[in-house]
Design a protein around this motif. Structure first.
Motif, mmCIF file in Angstrom:
data_model
loop_
_atom_site.group_PDB
_atom_site.id
_atom_site.type_symbol
_atom_site.label_atom_id
_atom_site.label_comp_id
_atom_site.label_asym_id
_atom_site.label_seq_id
_atom_site.Cartn_x
_atom_site.Cartn_y
_atom_site.Cartn_z
ATOM 1 N N VAL A 1 0.863 -1.180 0.000
ATOM 2 C CA VAL A 1 0.000 0.000 0.000
ATOM 3 C C VAL A 1 0.895 1.225 0.000
ATOM 4 C CG1 VAL A 1 -1.777 1.279 1.233
ATOM 5 C CG2 VAL A 1 -1.815 -1.233 1.230
ATOM 6 N N ALA A 2 0.883 1.959 -1.114
ATOM 7 C CA ALA A 2 1.755 3.125 -1.271
ATOM 8 C C ALA A 2 0.959 4.405 -1.066
ATOM 9 C CB ALA A 2 2.392 3.116 -2.656
ATOM 10 N N ILE A 3 1.432 5.239 -0.167
ATOM 11 C CA ILE A 3 0.849 6.569 0.050
ATOM 12 C C ILE A 3 1.862 7.580 -0.451
ATOM 13 C CG2 ILE A 3 -0.003 8.211 1.760
ATOM 14 C CD1 ILE A 3 -0.694 5.833 3.549
ATOM 15 N N GLU A 4 1.542 8.257 -1.542
ATOM 16 C CA GLU A 4 2.442 9.228 -2.164
ATOM 17 C C GLU A 4 1.774 10.596 -2.136
ATOM 18 O OE1 GLU A 4 5.036 7.237 -5.367
ATOM 19 O OE2 GLU A 4 3.081 6.243 -5.578
ATOM 20 N N LEU A 5 2.379 11.497 -1.409
ATOM 21 C CA LEU A 5 1.767 12.790 -1.107
ATOM 22 C C LEU A 5 2.341 13.897 -1.983
ATOM 23 C CD1 LEU A 5 2.027 12.546 2.788
ATOM 24 C CD2 LEU A 5 0.092 11.911 1.351
ATOM 25 N N PRO A 6 1.524 14.875 -2.350
ATOM 26 C CA PRO A 6 2.059 16.027 -3.089
ATOM 27 C C PRO A 6 3.031 16.807 -2.226
ATOM 28 C CG PRO A 6 -0.210 16.440 -2.404
ATOM 29 C CD PRO A 6 0.067 14.990 -2.098
ATOM 30 N N ASP A 7 4.053 17.351 -2.847
ATOM 31 C CA ASP A 7 5.054 18.108 -2.093
ATOM 32 C C ASP A 7 4.430 19.277 -1.336
ATOM 33 O OD1 ASP A 7 6.751 16.325 -3.256
ATOM 34 O OD2 ASP A 7 7.971 17.810 -4.320
ATOM 35 N N ALA A 8 3.345 19.826 -1.895
ATOM 36 C CA ALA A 8 2.696 20.972 -1.259
ATOM 37 C C ALA A 8 2.086 20.616 0.089
ATOM 38 C CB ALA A 8 1.618 21.537 -2.182
#
Length: 269
Positions: free
Chosen positions: A217-224
């Motif tokens: 399960v990958a959680i990839e967040l925006p840099d903002a």
């Protein structure tokens, strides 16, 4: 942030196969091994560990580098730079970290697996959690070859270093095959990172999705979404760049990590 005295932690040591490292421990209940990011067990890392402890777990923090409790960014720029260089040198000369090697599990992993087994025996419960961060992010994956590890979390895994190693994680093919088998049998592996993080590239997560399937399960967040007051580019999801408010993406990622620990180690235990 000031230095953290870590008064609510006890300090012991753990020895396995001739290797001895200090260990900080706090709380009661099933164990979760929290392996600090560079430059060590900072106040932010300790704060994360306390969140895990307050779920009803024993948090176990091995001291692999750095000075426990020290705020690496406090003081003059000269002090900060000197501290970072000392810790970097400590990591670079250590034979326990595979900083650049492809297809290799870091030599410290057998010690960490033994620590997980010992803490499982000590603390009870269905198993152990393992949270790695930055340089140690992939350690949680390599530890998951051991049946005692039920809740592995990879926070911005950054090894191996280098552009030509962006699609791999610091784990041997043989160890990854064991994790694949465990995932097929029900193990879940959680990964968190910022989308623009060059130290923890998206291709690394893509490889893990391909190898582990829906179990990763990958959680990839925006840099903002990163805390603008955090040091450097968005990187440390659970610590330096956490925005600890309801509704914030980094807080939601933290809650996902805590939920994995809760479901795998505490529900029905």
């Amino acid at each position: 942030m000031a230095d953290d005295g870590l008064e609510d932690f006890t300090r012991t040591s753990f020895r396995h196969d001739g290797t001895d490292h200090p260990v900080l421990r706090s709380g009661t209940g099933p164990a979760v091994v929290v392996i600090a990011e560079f430059p060590g067990i900072t106040p932010q890392v300790a704060g994360f560990a306390r969140r895990v402890r307050d779920l009803g777990c024993t948090v176990v923090l091995p001291v692999l580098f750095g000075v426990p409790g020290r705020d690496a960014l406090a003081g003059s720029s000269r002090r900060v730079a000197a501290g970072a260089l000392r810790t970097a040198a400590q990591v670079c000369i250590s034979r326990e970290f595979s900083l650049f090697a492809l297809g290799r599990t870091s030599p410290v992993i057998p010690w960490l697996r033994a620590l997980a087994r010992a803490e499982h025996a000590r603390c009870g419960g269905p198993g152990v959690g393992a949270v790695g961060m930055c340089l140690t992010g992939g350690f949680a994956l390599a530890m998951a070859t051991d049946e005692s590890v039920l809740a592995p979390v990879l926070s911005q895994p950054s090894l191996p270093l280098g552009r030509r190693r962006r699609e791999t994680t610091d784990i041997s093919e043989a160890d990854l095959a064991v994790v694949e088998q465990r995932c097929a049998a029900g193990l879940q592996v959680l990964g968190v990172r910022f989308e623009g993080d060059r130290l923890s590239p998206g291709t690394r997560f893509a490889t893990l999705r391909r190898r582990l399937g829906d179990a990763f399960v990958a959680i990839e967040l925006p840099d903002a979404a990163a805390n603008p007051d955090g040091f450097g580019a968005p990187h440390s999801v659970l610590t330096t760049h956490l925005v600890d408010r309801e509704g914030e993406p980094t807080r939601e990622a933290l809650d996902e990590v805590l939920d994995l620990v809760r479901v795998r180690l505490l529900v029905g235990a």
